[in-house]
Structures are given as structure tokens and as C-alpha cells.
Design an enzyme around this catalytic site. Structure first.
Site, PDB file in Angstrom:
ATOM      1  N   CYS A 118       2.666 -81.049 -25.464  1.00 20.28           N
ATOM      2  CA  CYS A 118       1.243 -80.832 -25.790  1.00 20.28           C
ATOM      3  C   CYS A 118       1.196 -80.123 -27.136  1.00 20.28           C
ATOM      4  O   CYS A 118       1.605 -80.694 -28.137  1.00 20.28           O
ATOM      5  CB  CYS A 118       0.534 -80.054 -24.680  1.00 20.28           C
TER       6      CYS A 118
ATOM      7  N   ARG B 213       0.268 -77.016 -21.347  1.00 21.65           N
ATOM      8  CA  ARG B 213      -0.398 -78.102 -20.632  1.00 21.65           C
ATOM      9  C   ARG B 213       0.628 -79.107 -20.124  1.00 21.65           C
ATOM     10  O   ARG B 213       0.494 -79.671 -19.040  1.00 21.65           O
ATOM     11  CB  ARG B 213      -1.400 -78.817 -21.562  1.00 21.65           C
TER      12      ARG B 213
END
Lengths: 156, 289
Positions: free
Chosen positions: B246, B251
């Protein structure tokens, strides 16, 4: 030259400087959040207007203004996310430090106040949302002032 | 929305997820330690599941100077402080659909802590169910946690490895938003300082925003729904060598968890350098639509 800080904002920053321990700082901020009171139905009801919606705030915060009984601007807030504790703390801080001030004074509130209040560990996403609350407070104060001046001109 | 019981969702490793009911029942077990990990630093002190300790992704899991995770010695000290032994089952939960809790779980996995679980739905689900929250911070007796060896070879990828991965045309999953993926945005919305000099994505990467794996209440989608996204739509297979990324690797920890534990992929590595490294590197290839 940077605008002068509203006196209660300057006082808050000085007070928070004394809270050096990170945990104590967090507890102080939670004390603010605990005093949060949602905007009363006399001021605003759901669905709230998009014009009062804080941009970039994941806690779905809204800002409203009414004339302060002692002059200046009175702020009211709604935070729709039950987990939005930082937004609630910021709402109380803003109400307690800038409600009652004039739009000119409120214009001097720097948006990076959030880092002075929450500390440098504040995540960027969270910081942007809280800065958005300050920005909307300034915008709404200016709007109130414009409307007040327009009404005065009309009366004259 | 009614979600299926965890055991009926078809996960390869269903035991790694626990329900809020399970946590309510087992939170006081001696061999269980609840760990809350959030983005919002005010959430834990404002109220957490009784008995839960906090592990902060910035102050506890990252080295304050070098861009890296904490050392093995510091990990052992952290475990000792929160009263965890190698036999303790650590149950993670947190805000934002367990985004940060997944990150903490991934870091614990780097250090080889075997007994890890994630509370499905995170703290929002616990809170929405009206369950007890407390401000009492628990104190646990310090434990003796042997200094582990951090293994960066199995579930973590570094930039040179990613470059080789690209050259070999192996699978990459970019879990950022579509605008970050296309390069229109140089940072995640609202994270302006975590940008990069170049926009786009690592060549060959498929874009699957991390949150597609979660339901609105923060619980995970069923295996069938996840396969429809990652396998049918994006062409990944269980046996693929996959790198996820990410902007700083948090994430993508959520997606790593989904692919590794829920779908049972054999080899998934998280490139924590992610776009903040790749998008600033001199001379590496970048793809834009």
C-alpha cells in the site's frame, strides 16, 4: 506576520505544554471529549446540511453557528461516528476556546493547532479531519459576518 | 446485515478469527491476552475491552529512528511488559475494520509468535453490541519472553526482491485506493505528507482496495466472496507467489491476512516499504494507465 492567537487558545496551548507525559495528555483530551454535548434540535436537526459537514473528517463531524449571547460566534457540533472521540475532544476545545470570539479573532486560529493539542503522534488522516473542523469554524464565522453586514446594509 | 458464523464462511484457517462472543467468554483466561491496536490514539484510553492492553503501531512496533520494525530485544521487552509468553494466545482487535490490528498481528508474526487471533469486526462491532468497555488499564506480571529471531524472509518483502518479482512477472496486489493506483493522487486521501514523487503503481500490480475484503460492520467477507474478488476478478491463485503493498504496509497487512489465513495462499509477502519507498526510488519502473 502570523495573526494573533485568540487568548483562550493561547492559554490552552500554554496549559497543555505543562502536560508532558503522553498518557496524561491523552487523558486530558479524553476529559474534553467527555464534556461533549451534541448540537441541540433548536439549532440543527438531521439530516444535517452538507454546508455544515466537515470535509476530510472520517468521524462525520458537523459544525453549526449561532450568535453568541455575549457577542461573536457560538459553535455547536455533531459527531456521527460513535468512535469519533478525537473529533468530540476537538469540538469541546473549539467551543471552549473560540465560542464568543469575533470572526476576525477566529480567523487567527491556525489549523496546525491540532498538532499542538494532540501531539506529533497524531496520525495524518486524523489530523486532516481535525484541521477540517477548524477550517469550517473559520468559514462559518466569516459567513455569519458577511450575512450580518448584509443585513445591516439592508436596514440602513 | 446478517453475517454467517465464522466456521460457515469457508475459510482455510477459520480458527484465526474469533467472535466478540468468544472474546467475552475468554477475555479473562490466563492464556489469553487481548491487544487493542488503533489509528486513533484516544480510543484505547477512552474505553477498551476489560483486560485488553494497547500496542501502539507507532511507539511500540516501529523503530523511532530507522525505518524498520522494532528489534527482537525490544519485541521481547514488549511481550514481557504486556504479560505475554510464547504460549499466550494474543487476540488482536482495533479500529477501522481491524486495519491496525492486522498490522500488529503481521508484526507479531514476523517475530514468530504463533498463537495469534483477530476479533472479527474489531472494536466497532464490540461497541455496537453494547458490550462492556473500561478505562482501567490492566497490569500484568512481567513475563520471561525469550528474544526471538525476526524472520524477514517469509512474509516480508524488500524493494530489491520486489524488483525481481516484477521482472519475473509474478503477482502483485496494490491495496490502495483507485486514485492512488492510477497515480492521480500521490498520497492517500487526507495523508498529504505520506506521498511520493511519482504516482502510479508497481508494474503488473492488480488493484484491490483493502476494504473490499470487509463487510460494512468490519467483519470479513466469506471465502466465496473473497475468492470472487481476488481469484475470479483479479486472477490470483492459491499457489501464486504474491506481494501485497500500500503506502507504508499497514493497509496491505489486512490483505496479507485475508490471502494468507482466510484463503490459505501459500506465499504472500507484505512489502512494507510500499509506495512511499517505490514511488520515491530512483530508476525503478512504474506503471500508469
Amino acid at each position: 506576520m502570523p495573526a494573533e492567537l485568540p487568548p483562550r487558545v493561547a492559554e490552552l496551548i500554554e496549559d497543555l505544554k505543562l502536560v508532558e507525559d503522553r498518557q496524561d495528555r491523552l487523558l486530558t483530551l479524553i476529559d474534553f471529549a467527555d464534556r461533549f454535548e451534541e448540537v441541540s434540535p433548536e439549532v440543527a436537526t438531521r439530516p444535517f446540511s452538507e454546508a455544515n459537514h466537515v470535509q476530510r473528517c472520517e468521524s462525520e463531524a458537523y459544525v453549526f453557528t449561532t450568535p453568541h449571547p455575549d457577542g461573536g460566534v457560538k459553535y455547536h457540533f455533531a459527531v456521527e461516528n460513535p468512535q469519533g472521540i478525537s473529533a468530540k475532544a476537538m469540538a469541546v476545545i473549539l467551543d471552549e476556546t473560540i465560542s464568543g470570539e469575533t470572526p476576525d479573532v477566529i480567523a487567527g486560529v491556525p489549523t496546525d493547532l491540532v498538532y499542538k493539542v494532540f501531539g506529533k503522534e497524531l496520525s495524518m488522516g486524523k489530523g486532516q479531519g481535525l484541521m477540517g473542523m477548524i477550517e469550517l469554524c473559520k468559514i462559518l464565522a466569516k459567513k455569519m459576518e458577511v450575512e450580518r453586514l448584509a443585513a445591516e446594509t439592508q436596514d440602513a | 446485515m446478517q453475517t454467517l458464523p465464522i466456521k460457515e464462511r469457508g475459510y482455510v484457517n477459520a480458527d484465526i478469527l474469533v467472535t466478540t462472543d468468544w472474546v467475552a467468554e475468554h477475555k479473562d483466561d490466563a492464556g489469553v491476552r487481548l491487544v487493542e491496536s488503533n489509528e486513533d490514539m484516544l480510543l484505547y484510553p477512552s474505553g477498551h475491552i476489560p483486560g485488553a492492553v494497547q500496542v501502539d503501531w507507532t511507539t511500540d512496533l516501529n523503530d523511532p529512528i530507522t525505518r524498520d520494525y522494532l528489534s527482537a530485544e525490544k519485541f521481547a521487552a514488549l511481550m514481557s511488559r504486556i504479560g505475554v509468553t510464547p504460549d499466550t494466545t494474543v487476540v488482536f482487535y482495533g479500529d477501522k475494520s481491524n486495519w491496525w490490528a492486522s498490522y500488529a498481528l503481521w508484526v507479531f508474526s514476523l517475530f514468530g509468535h504463533q498463537k495469534v487471533k483477530l476479533m472479527d469486526g474489531g472494536r466497532a462491532k464490540w461497541d455496537a453490541e453494547g458490550r462492556e468497555l473500561t478505562r482501567d488499564v490492566p497490569k500484568f506480571e512481567s513475563t520471561e519472553y525469550p528474544v526471538p529471531t525476526r524472520d524477514d524472509t517469509q512474509i516480508r518483502a524488500f524493494r530489491d526482491q520486489v524488483l525481481e518479482h516484477v521482472k519475473a512477472r509474478r503477482k502483485l496486489v496494490d491495496v490502495r485506493s483507485p486514485l492512488e493506483f492510477t497515480g492521480e493522487r500521490l498520497h492517500m486521501e487526507d495523508y498529504p505528507n505520506e506521498g511520493a514523487l511519482r504516482g502510479g503503481h508497481i508494474p503488473g500490480a492488480a488493484n484491490v482496495p483493502w476494504a473490499r475484503a470487509a463487510n460494512e460492520d468490519g467483519t470479513f467477507k466469506t471465502a466465496e466472496e473473497l475468492k470472487a474478488i481476488y481469484c475470479d476478478e483479479k486472477g490470483l491463485s492459491k499457489g501464486d507467489d504474491v506481494v501485497v503493498y500500500c503506502r507504508i504496509g499497514e493497509r496491505s497487512s489486512h490483505t496479507w491476512f485475508v490471502l494468507t489465513h482466510l484463503l490459505g495462499f501459500d506465499k504472500v509477502r507484505n512489502y512494507d516499504g510500499s509506495w512511499t519507498e517505490w514511488g520515491n526510488l530512483v530508476g525503478v519502473p512504474i506503471e500508469k494507465p
